[in-house]
Design an enzyme around this catalytic site. Structure first.
Site, PDB file in Angstrom:
ATOM      1  N   GLU A   1      -6.614   0.933 -19.551  1.00 32.70           N
ATOM      2  CA  GLU A   1      -7.435   1.966 -18.911  1.00 32.70           C
ATOM      3  C   GLU A   1      -8.380   1.432 -17.833  1.00 32.70           C
ATOM      4  O   GLU A   1      -9.589   1.695 -17.861  1.00 32.70           O
ATOM      5  CB  GLU A   1      -8.202   2.750 -19.995  1.00 32.70           C
ATOM      6  CG  GLU A   1      -7.228   3.370 -20.990  1.00 32.70           C
ATOM      7  CD  GLU A   1      -7.908   4.030 -22.188  1.00 32.70           C
ATOM      8  OE1 GLU A   1      -9.138   3.984 -22.278  1.00 32.70           O
ATOM      9  OE2 GLU A   1      -7.199   4.585 -23.029  1.00 32.70           O
TER      10      GLU A   1
ATOM     11  N   HIS B   1      -0.891  11.177 -23.431  1.00 29.31           N
ATOM     12  CA  HIS B   1      -1.690  12.104 -24.248  1.00 29.31           C
ATOM     13  C   HIS B   1      -1.705  13.453 -23.531  1.00 29.31           C
ATOM     14  O   HIS B   1      -2.455  13.661 -22.583  1.00 29.31           O
ATOM     15  CB  HIS B   1      -3.124  11.580 -24.401  1.00 29.31           C
ATOM     16  CG  HIS B   1      -3.213  10.319 -25.191  1.00 29.31           C
ATOM     17  ND1 HIS B   1      -2.928  10.272 -26.543  1.00 29.31           N
ATOM     18  CD2 HIS B   1      -3.530   9.049 -24.834  1.00 29.31           C
ATOM     19  CE1 HIS B   1      -3.086   9.036 -26.990  1.00 29.31           C
ATOM     20  NE2 HIS B   1      -3.440   8.271 -25.965  1.00 29.31           N
TER      21      HIS B   1
ATOM     22  N   GLU C   1       1.651   5.997 -25.854  1.00 30.28           N
ATOM     23  CA  GLU C   1       0.735   6.639 -26.824  1.00 30.28           C
ATOM     24  C   GLU C   1       0.945   8.157 -26.870  1.00 30.28           C
ATOM     25  O   GLU C   1      -0.006   8.936 -26.816  1.00 30.28           O
ATOM     26  CB  GLU C   1      -0.739   6.361 -26.443  1.00 30.28           C
ATOM     27  CG  GLU C   1      -1.081   4.902 -26.252  1.00 30.28           C
ATOM     28  CD  GLU C   1      -2.565   4.647 -26.011  1.00 30.28           C
ATOM     29  OE1 GLU C   1      -3.386   5.582 -26.137  1.00 30.28           O
ATOM     30  OE2 GLU C   1      -2.895   3.496 -25.680  1.00 30.28           O
TER      31      GLU C   1
ATOM     32  N   ASP D   1       1.180  11.890 -27.606  1.00 28.53           N
ATOM     33  CA  ASP D   1       0.921  13.008 -28.519  1.00 28.53           C
ATOM     34  C   ASP D   1       0.701  14.255 -27.671  1.00 28.53           C
ATOM     35  O   ASP D   1       0.394  14.166 -26.484  1.00 28.53           O
ATOM     36  CB  ASP D   1      -0.222  12.765 -29.521  1.00 28.53           C
ATOM     37  CG  ASP D   1      -1.515  12.271 -28.921  1.00 28.53           C
ATOM     38  OD1 ASP D   1      -1.722  12.436 -27.697  1.00 28.53           O
ATOM     39  OD2 ASP D   1      -2.342  11.730 -29.682  1.00 28.53           O
TER      40      ASP D   1
HETATM   41  O1  9MR Z   1      -6.698   6.439 -31.860  1.00 32.19           O
HETATM   42  C1  9MR Z   1      -7.798   5.596 -31.638  1.00 32.19           C
HETATM   43  C2  9MR Z   1      -9.009   6.076 -32.414  1.00 32.19           C
HETATM   44  O2  9MR Z   1      -8.765   5.949 -33.801  1.00 32.19           O
HETATM   45  C3  9MR Z   1     -10.239   5.289 -32.011  1.00 32.19           C
HETATM   46  O3  9MR Z   1     -11.362   5.816 -32.645  1.00 32.19           O
HETATM   47  C4  9MR Z   1     -10.392   5.344 -30.499  1.00 32.19           C
HETATM   48  C5  9MR Z   1     -11.601   4.562 -30.061  1.00 32.19           C
HETATM   49  O4  9MR Z   1     -11.805   4.602 -28.726  1.00 32.19           O
HETATM   50  O5  9MR Z   1      -9.248   4.819 -29.881  1.00 32.19           O
HETATM   51  C6  9MR Z   1      -8.112   5.582 -30.148  1.00 32.19           C
HETATM   52  O6  9MR Z   1      -6.983   5.051 -29.466  1.00 32.19           O
HETATM   53  C7  9MR Z   1      -7.055   5.076 -28.049  1.00 32.19           C
HETATM   54  C8  9MR Z   1      -6.268   3.892 -27.542  1.00 32.19           C
HETATM   55  O7  9MR Z   1      -6.736   2.699 -28.114  1.00 32.19           O
HETATM   56  C9  9MR Z   1      -6.325   3.809 -26.030  1.00 32.19           C
HETATM   57  N1  9MR Z   1      -5.908   5.045 -25.423  1.00 32.19           N
HETATM   58  C10 9MR Z   1      -6.532   6.264 -25.921  1.00 32.19           C
HETATM   59  C11 9MR Z   1      -6.398   6.323 -27.437  1.00 32.19           C
HETATM   60  C12 9MR Z   1      -6.953   7.633 -27.966  1.00 32.19           C
HETATM   61  O8  9MR Z   1      -8.334   7.705 -27.729  1.00 32.19           O
END
Ligand code: 9MR
Length: 371
Positions: free
Chosen positions: A171, A248, A277, A279
């Site tokens: 990101e 997402h 990722e 969903d």
């Molecule tokens: O799914 C993850 C969630 O459990 C965490 O709390 C969060 C913290 O920032 O991160 C989520 O995963 C992210 C991923 O690492 C990077 N892309 C976005 C994902 C969804 O927020």
């Protein structure tokens, strides 16, 4: 953690099944059990993905992995790739400076090894989920550079040979395609990205190294920024292998209809691409109509990936609505995954399976790896 199967025998059986599936183009899907709700066949998504030389993966919540037998069963049956949802992030790996905590990630890596699954490492350089000793440390720019280099070496070396690809930089972009203002950009300048890839490559020359972001599925300012960035990295000889499109999505926003064209232009730069990722969330309550629309989104994402020869993996960000980040982050939204909270497959699951079943396999390229 309790294992669910005699892994060697299970793996051998799976390979035999996969070979059989790969040889036949007709699907062995078992007929519907009741009305529209079809029964599941004895094959998982992974058994259908192999014929396309595609990795089908999921993010894994290690708490659920430790505590839920059903979670482990579905995970082992359906997927041949796993991404740790949180346990390879910096705040878990090094909560106290110098004290490395690999235990939860090692458990997942071990589960994956026993079930013939490859591991996508996530993530080395990010602005989020950093330990407080790092963010509050008042370090000089030079110290931060040294800390980042050491982190990448520590983590990549620990998992060397066990993690086949890394989201090296996660990101890095703003919505307008410029570089996001982060602790790393401030300390090291724009070169932090190239440096991170070089350090990761030094630590494990065999790992596939990715850059990963969201809202880059369609052609627009952000994906154009990503395109220019990776093009310049390639031209500078930086060891980057691929681009992860997080995926997402939400049915209320519409489908990114040019995703295939977009992924193809990155592939044409000589890079692998991945849906990393996926969903598809919706505004609650769930209705049959929304589930049908959601299924269509998943199907079209898979279709786009299968149409791009260098789209090497398709990863969902959690596979059950019982364990999904969505409701916690978007108030009033949810139901974003392919199994419901009771591990029952949703229309989206069958859409993915149908898409994998109905199409013939892709030719195998040199850069693809199978089991
Ligand atoms: O799914 C993850 C969630 O459990 C965490 O709390 C969060 C913290 O920032 O991160 C989520 O995963 C992210 C991923 O690492 C990077 N892309 C976005 C994902 C969804 O927020």
């Amino acid at each position: 953690m309790k294992d669910i199967s005699n892994s060697k025998a299970a793996l051998a059986l799976r390979i035999i099944l996969a070979v059989l599936l790969g040889l036949t183009f007709s699907s062995p899907v078992v007929a519907a059990s009741n009305g529209d709700a079809r029964g599941q066949d004895q094959f998982g998504l992974r058994d259908y993905a192999v014929r396309h030389v595609l990795r089908i993966g999921t993010a894994v919540d290690v708490n659920a992995l430790q505590n839920e037998e059903q979670y482990r069963q579905v995970l082992a049956r359906e997927f041949n790739s796993v991404t740790p949802e949180n346990v390879m992030k910096w705040d878990t790996i090094e909560p106290v400076r110098g004290q490395l905590n690999f235990e939860p990630a090692d458990q997942l890596v071990d589960f994956a090894r026993r079930h013939g699954q490859m591991v996508r490492g996530h993530t080395l350089v990010w602005h989020s989920q950093l330990p407080s000793w790092l963010t509050n440390g008042n370090f000089t720019n030079q110290e931060l550079e040294e800390i980042l280099r050491q982190h990448i070496y520590d983590v990549v070396r620990h998992f060397k040979g066990k993690v086949y690809s890394w989201d090296v930089v996660n990101e890095p972009l703003n919505e307008d395609g410029t570089l996001r203002d982060t602790i790393w950009l401030r300390a090291l300048g724009p070169d932090y990205i190239a440096k991170a890839f070089r350090w990761a490559h030094e630590a494990d020359p065999h790992a596939k190294l990715y850059i990963n972001d969201y809202n880059i599925e369609w052609i627009g300012p952000k994906s154009n920024g990503m395109y220019e960035l990776v093009k310049s990295l390639k031209e500078a000889g930086v060891p980057i292998d691929g681009v992860g499109f997080q995926g997402h999505l939400g049915i209320q926003y519409g489908f990114p209809g040019d995703i295939q064209q977009n992924m193809q232009r990155f592939a044409d730069l000589g890079l692998d691409v991945a849906l990393s990722e996926v969903d598809v969330r919706m505004i609650l309550p769930v209705t049959q109509e929304k589930l049908t629309t959601q299924a269509e989104y998943y199907r079209r994402l898979m279709d786009a990936c299968l149409n791009v020869r260098r789209c090497v993996s398709f990863t969902v960000w959690g596979f059950t609505d019982a364990h999904s980040w969505v409701p916690g982050f978007f108030q009033g939204q949810g139901a974003a995954t392919i199994f419901d909270e009771n591990y029952q497959p949703k229309p989206a699951y069958f859409a993915l399976k149908d898409e994998l079943t109905e199409r013939s396999g892709r030719p195998q390229g040199k850069h693809y790896r199978t089991e």
